[in-house]
Design a protein around this motif. Sequence first.
Motif, PDB file in Angstrom:
ATOM      1  N   GLY A 265      14.698  25.561 -24.523  1.00 54.11           N
ATOM      2  CA  GLY A 265      15.171  26.748 -23.814  1.00 54.11           C
ATOM      3  C   GLY A 265      14.112  27.371 -22.933  1.00 54.11           C
ATOM      4  N   LEU A 266      12.886  27.429 -23.441  1.00 51.02           N
ATOM      5  CA  LEU A 266      11.810  28.039 -22.669  1.00 51.02           C
ATOM      6  C   LEU A 266      11.541  27.292 -21.371  1.00 51.02           C
ATOM      7  CD1 LEU A 266       9.182  28.875 -25.438  1.00 51.02           C
ATOM      8  CD2 LEU A 266      10.357  30.527 -23.986  1.00 51.02           C
ATOM      9  N   PHE A 267      11.653  25.974 -21.401  1.00 50.49           N
ATOM     10  CA  PHE A 267      11.307  25.193 -20.218  1.00 50.49           C
ATOM     11  C   PHE A 267      12.542  24.587 -19.552  1.00 50.49           C
ATOM     12  CE2 PHE A 267       8.747  21.925 -17.899  1.00 50.49           C
ATOM     13  CZ  PHE A 267       7.962  22.838 -17.221  1.00 50.49           C
ATOM     14  N   PHE A 268      13.696  25.186 -19.782  1.00 43.28           N
ATOM     15  CA  PHE A 268      14.920  24.761 -19.102  1.00 43.28           C
ATOM     16  C   PHE A 268      14.814  25.085 -17.611  1.00 43.28           C
ATOM     17  CE2 PHE A 268      19.141  25.617 -17.425  1.00 43.28           C
ATOM     18  CZ  PHE A 268      19.832  24.502 -17.850  1.00 43.28           C
ATOM     19  N   PRO A 269      15.280  24.166 -16.729  1.00 38.57           N
ATOM     20  CA  PRO A 269      15.918  22.867 -16.985  1.00 38.57           C
ATOM     21  C   PRO A 269      14.950  21.696 -16.916  1.00 38.57           C
ATOM     22  CG  PRO A 269      16.213  23.434 -14.698  1.00 38.57           C
ATOM     23  CD  PRO A 269      15.374  24.544 -15.298  1.00 38.57           C
ATOM     24  N   TRP A 270      13.664  21.974 -16.714  1.00 31.60           N
ATOM     25  CA  TRP A 270      12.708  20.908 -16.410  1.00 31.60           C
ATOM     26  C   TRP A 270      12.311  20.101 -17.622  1.00 31.60           C
ATOM     27  CZ3 TRP A 270      13.350  20.880 -11.539  1.00 31.60           C
ATOM     28  CH2 TRP A 270      13.481  22.073 -10.821  1.00 31.60           C
ATOM     29  N   VAL A 271      12.647  20.576 -18.819  1.00 33.61           N
ATOM     30  CA  VAL A 271      12.240  19.870 -20.028  1.00 33.61           C
ATOM     31  C   VAL A 271      12.826  18.467 -20.086  1.00 33.61           C
ATOM     32  CG1 VAL A 271      14.160  20.738 -21.431  1.00 33.61           C
ATOM     33  CG2 VAL A 271      11.975  20.146 -22.521  1.00 33.61           C
ATOM     34  N   PHE A 272      13.965  18.246 -19.437  1.00 34.92           N
ATOM     35  CA  PHE A 272      14.600  16.924 -19.494  1.00 34.92           C
ATOM     36  C   PHE A 272      13.743  15.852 -18.828  1.00 34.92           C
ATOM     37  CE2 PHE A 272      18.124  20.012 -19.575  1.00 34.92           C
ATOM     38  CZ  PHE A 272      18.639  19.697 -20.826  1.00 34.92           C
ATOM     39  N   PHE A 273      12.886  16.266 -17.897  1.00 31.07           N
ATOM     40  CA  PHE A 273      12.059  15.285 -17.200  1.00 31.07           C
ATOM     41  C   PHE A 273      10.780  14.970 -17.975  1.00 31.07           C
ATOM     42  CE2 PHE A 273      14.721  17.358 -14.086  1.00 31.07           C
ATOM     43  CZ  PHE A 273      15.298  16.259 -13.459  1.00 31.07           C
ATOM     44  N   VAL A 274      10.599  15.610 -19.114  1.00 29.64           N
ATOM     45  CA  VAL A 274       9.497  15.248 -20.010  1.00 29.64           C
ATOM     46  C   VAL A 274       9.895  14.066 -20.877  1.00 29.64           C
ATOM     47  CG1 VAL A 274       7.956  16.093 -21.836  1.00 29.64           C
ATOM     48  CG2 VAL A 274       8.691  17.632 -20.014  1.00 29.64           C
ATOM     49  N   PHE A 275      11.197  13.893 -21.111  1.00 25.33           N
ATOM     50  CA  PHE A 275      11.653  12.911 -22.090  1.00 25.33           C
ATOM     51  C   PHE A 275      11.250  11.482 -21.735  1.00 25.33           C
ATOM     52  CE2 PHE A 275      15.356  15.902 -23.322  1.00 25.33           C
ATOM     53  CZ  PHE A 275      14.495  16.607 -24.146  1.00 25.33           C
ATOM     54  N   ASN A 276      11.316  11.138 -20.431  1.00 25.59           N
ATOM     55  CA  ASN A 276      11.003   9.744 -20.106  1.00 25.59           C
ATOM     56  C   ASN A 276       9.528   9.418 -20.345  1.00 25.59           C
ATOM     57  OD1 ASN A 276       9.874  11.107 -17.937  1.00 25.59           O
ATOM     58  ND2 ASN A 276      10.373   9.485 -16.472  1.00 25.59           N
ATOM     59  N   GLN A 277       8.685  10.467 -20.452  1.00 24.77           N
ATOM     60  CA  GLN A 277       7.288  10.218 -20.774  1.00 24.77           C
ATOM     61  C   GLN A 277       7.125   9.753 -22.221  1.00 24.77           C
ATOM     62  OE1 GLN A 277       4.709  10.991 -18.154  1.00 24.77           O
ATOM     63  NE2 GLN A 277       6.723  10.604 -17.265  1.00 24.77           N
ATOM     64  N   LEU A 278       8.109  10.079 -23.068  1.00 26.56           N
ATOM     65  CA  LEU A 278       8.052   9.649 -24.458  1.00 26.56           C
ATOM     66  C   LEU A 278       8.244   8.144 -24.596  1.00 26.56           C
ATOM     67  CD1 LEU A 278      10.207  12.486 -26.040  1.00 26.56           C
ATOM     68  CD2 LEU A 278       7.765  12.142 -26.368  1.00 26.56           C
ATOM     69  N   LYS A 279       8.877   7.520 -23.620  1.00 25.02           N
ATOM     70  CA  LYS A 279       9.165   6.089 -23.698  1.00 25.02           C
ATOM     71  C   LYS A 279       7.968   5.236 -23.315  1.00 25.02           C
ATOM     72  CE  LYS A 279      13.995   6.944 -22.456  1.00 25.02           C
ATOM     73  NZ  LYS A 279      15.064   6.665 -21.476  1.00 25.02           N
ATOM     74  N   MET A 280       6.940   5.876 -22.741  1.00 21.59           N
ATOM     75  CA  MET A 280       5.798   5.128 -22.253  1.00 21.59           C
ATOM     76  C   MET A 280       4.724   5.022 -23.323  1.00 21.59           C
ATOM     77  SD  MET A 280       5.242   6.456 -18.424  1.00 21.59           S
ATOM     78  CE  MET A 280       5.866   8.105 -18.449  1.00 21.59           C
ATOM     79  N   PRO A 281       3.908   3.982 -23.280  1.00 23.58           N
ATOM     80  CA  PRO A 281       2.725   3.953 -24.148  1.00 23.58           C
ATOM     81  C   PRO A 281       1.866   5.174 -23.865  1.00 23.58           C
ATOM     82  CG  PRO A 281       3.102   1.807 -23.155  1.00 23.58           C
ATOM     83  CD  PRO A 281       4.064   2.759 -22.498  1.00 23.58           C
ATOM     84  N   PHE A 282       1.219   5.625 -24.910  1.00 27.17           N
ATOM     85  CA  PHE A 282       0.497   6.900 -24.801  1.00 27.17           C
ATOM     86  C   PHE A 282      -0.551   6.891 -23.701  1.00 27.17           C
ATOM     87  CE2 PHE A 282       0.287  10.893 -26.543  1.00 27.17           C
ATOM     88  CZ  PHE A 282      -1.003  11.300 -26.805  1.00 27.17           C
ATOM     89  N   LEU A 283      -1.284   5.834 -23.590  1.00 31.83           N
ATOM     90  CA  LEU A 283      -2.293   5.720 -22.538  1.00 31.83           C
ATOM     91  C   LEU A 283      -2.145   4.346 -21.870  1.00 31.83           C
ATOM     92  CD1 LEU A 283      -5.518   7.254 -24.093  1.00 31.83           C
ATOM     93  CD2 LEU A 283      -4.183   8.144 -22.209  1.00 31.83           C
ATOM     94  N   ASN A 284      -1.092   4.176 -21.122  1.00 35.93           N
ATOM     95  CA  ASN A 284      -0.827   2.902 -20.456  1.00 35.93           C
ATOM     96  C   ASN A 284      -1.389   2.957 -19.045  1.00 35.93           C
ATOM     97  OD1 ASN A 284       0.151   0.609 -19.297  1.00 35.93           O
ATOM     98  ND2 ASN A 284       2.213   0.812 -20.171  1.00 35.93           N
ATOM     99  N   ALA A 285      -2.416   2.194 -18.780  1.00 30.27           N
ATOM    100  CA  ALA A 285      -3.080   2.258 -17.480  1.00 30.27           C
ATOM    101  C   ALA A 285      -2.209   1.747 -16.351  1.00 30.27           C
ATOM    102  CB  ALA A 285      -4.375   1.456 -17.526  1.00 30.27           C
ATOM    103  N   LEU A 286      -1.090   1.076 -16.679  1.00 26.57           N
ATOM    104  CA  LEU A 286      -0.225   0.571 -15.617  1.00 26.57           C
ATOM    105  C   LEU A 286       0.799   1.590 -15.165  1.00 26.57           C
ATOM    106  CD1 LEU A 286       0.437  -2.994 -17.067  1.00 26.57           C
ATOM    107  CD2 LEU A 286      -1.245  -2.312 -15.342  1.00 26.57           C
TER     108      LEU A 286
END
Length: 522
Positions: A265-286
């Motif tokens: 709620g605090l970061f609505f509506p932009w919070v949805f664009f954080v989700f795809n970062q969860l699918k990435m390796p934590f420190l993927n140099a590519l």
Amino acid sequence: MTESKKSWLLMAALWALLLVLAVWRPLALPDEGRYAEIGRWMLVSGDWLTPRLNGIPFFHKPPLLHWLQALSMATFGVSPWAARLVPALHAGLMLVVLHAAVGRVSAPAVARRAVLMLGTSLSFLMAGQYVNHDMMVAAWIGVAIWSFALAFLHGERPHAGWARLGFVACALGVLSKGLIGLALPGLVLLLWLLWTRQFAKVLRLPWFSGLALFAAIALPWFVLAQRQYPDFVGYLFGVQQFGRYTGTTFNNPHPWWFYLPALAGLFFPWVFFVFNQLKMPFLNALVAPKLVAHPLRSLAWIWIVAIVGFFSIPTSKIVGYVLPVLPPLALLASLGWQQWMGGRRLERACFAALALLAVGGAGVLNEVAARYSARQGTQDIARVLACQARPDDTVYALGEYPYDLPFYTQSVRPMVVVQDWPALRRSARDNWRRELFEGADFDPASGQVLQTAEVLPLAAQAPGRWLVAPLSLPPADIPPGWVPVQQGRAWSLWRSAPKRPEAAQHKGLPGCQQQRGEQGQQ
């Protein structure tokens, strides 16, 4: 126009929008009434050492908010807007530092988009103009983390200037809300340095000058307050900080997952664009190598997880506690947008639509909050009291505590608060009653305003006495002899029976002229 000028104009526009929203609402209760009045009383009393509520010491938090509010009111006059200017300035600081930090290690578009996302979020537009300590400490925690991070990323030897700024920010964070101003930046940076294998750089920080700056800023008030009130340090750090963190009897108990939907709620509506970062390796140099330095990406995730985890442990949870994670959320959301929407034909139109949705939602919530606060507060009876009472009159509060009444009337004397105080000392929970009698223990003379109901019949027979009571209080609980004057939406106003001869020039309380002006504008 240069990219730098565009960014500064953008941040100025977002901050101006925040100031416009800050004008709309009456004080929200209890927080805004409490903290705005403490700042006003500091200005009226001239006591810059001791924060006071109704003339009684209030040591729940350090005094930076109250100092700055008193200065704001001295400059712009006593009004809710002047009180809200302080958190608004810190919200603006959060924007500026976010842009500066991300802009040093990423593409300008990423930094500017992160600023836009933060500046149009509900958290910025609502919490950024709410009078309490949360936005202030969140801003200084952010400054501290960004500053130390940039210092460590400078090279094998940390940048001394950035590091010193980090020490200063920690000191101001401690003066804002206590130990979390130091503990949370320390926790985030410790985990990040271990994760990125930079911990050895800690030994090369400018410790002597940094700690000297920290001590010069943060310690004097604590030393002076402890000298005047010997139990102060134990109460502030032991009861109000450590006790609240570990205790189970304080207000606002919530389950461990409370902050997950709160952040959505605090970061609505932009919070949805954080989700795809969860699918990435934590420190993927590519992944997006040209968008942001990867140590800063890992910092963002550690920042969020560490602070949300820290505040998920205690039983008592308040939404504003997690405001410090807004800057890393904005950074990750900006990266997520670039990967989902970057280069698409309707990218700008979609972004503008979401920004307008967020701003419109904040405007609606602001109006809802304004109407709710008007129904709960004392602004309606304050208009009458401010103009009919005299500065040396005495106001009695029965049943509940009208946090906003002294602020609106700009009274120069504490109210007499009527309760069964001996019984409450044995049974009161975490509420305003405990705030007052625990504060009175530090200064028993100020506690003389805490009286029992026996004083009311006698007061009703003396001129220049006023009584305020919530409408929820049964009329039978109003002692005989009090004459009704005004019934507001939530509170009623009464006066003592004897009338005084009117003075030739009766000006009322200092808030009378302001109340008349606001009434004329409605």
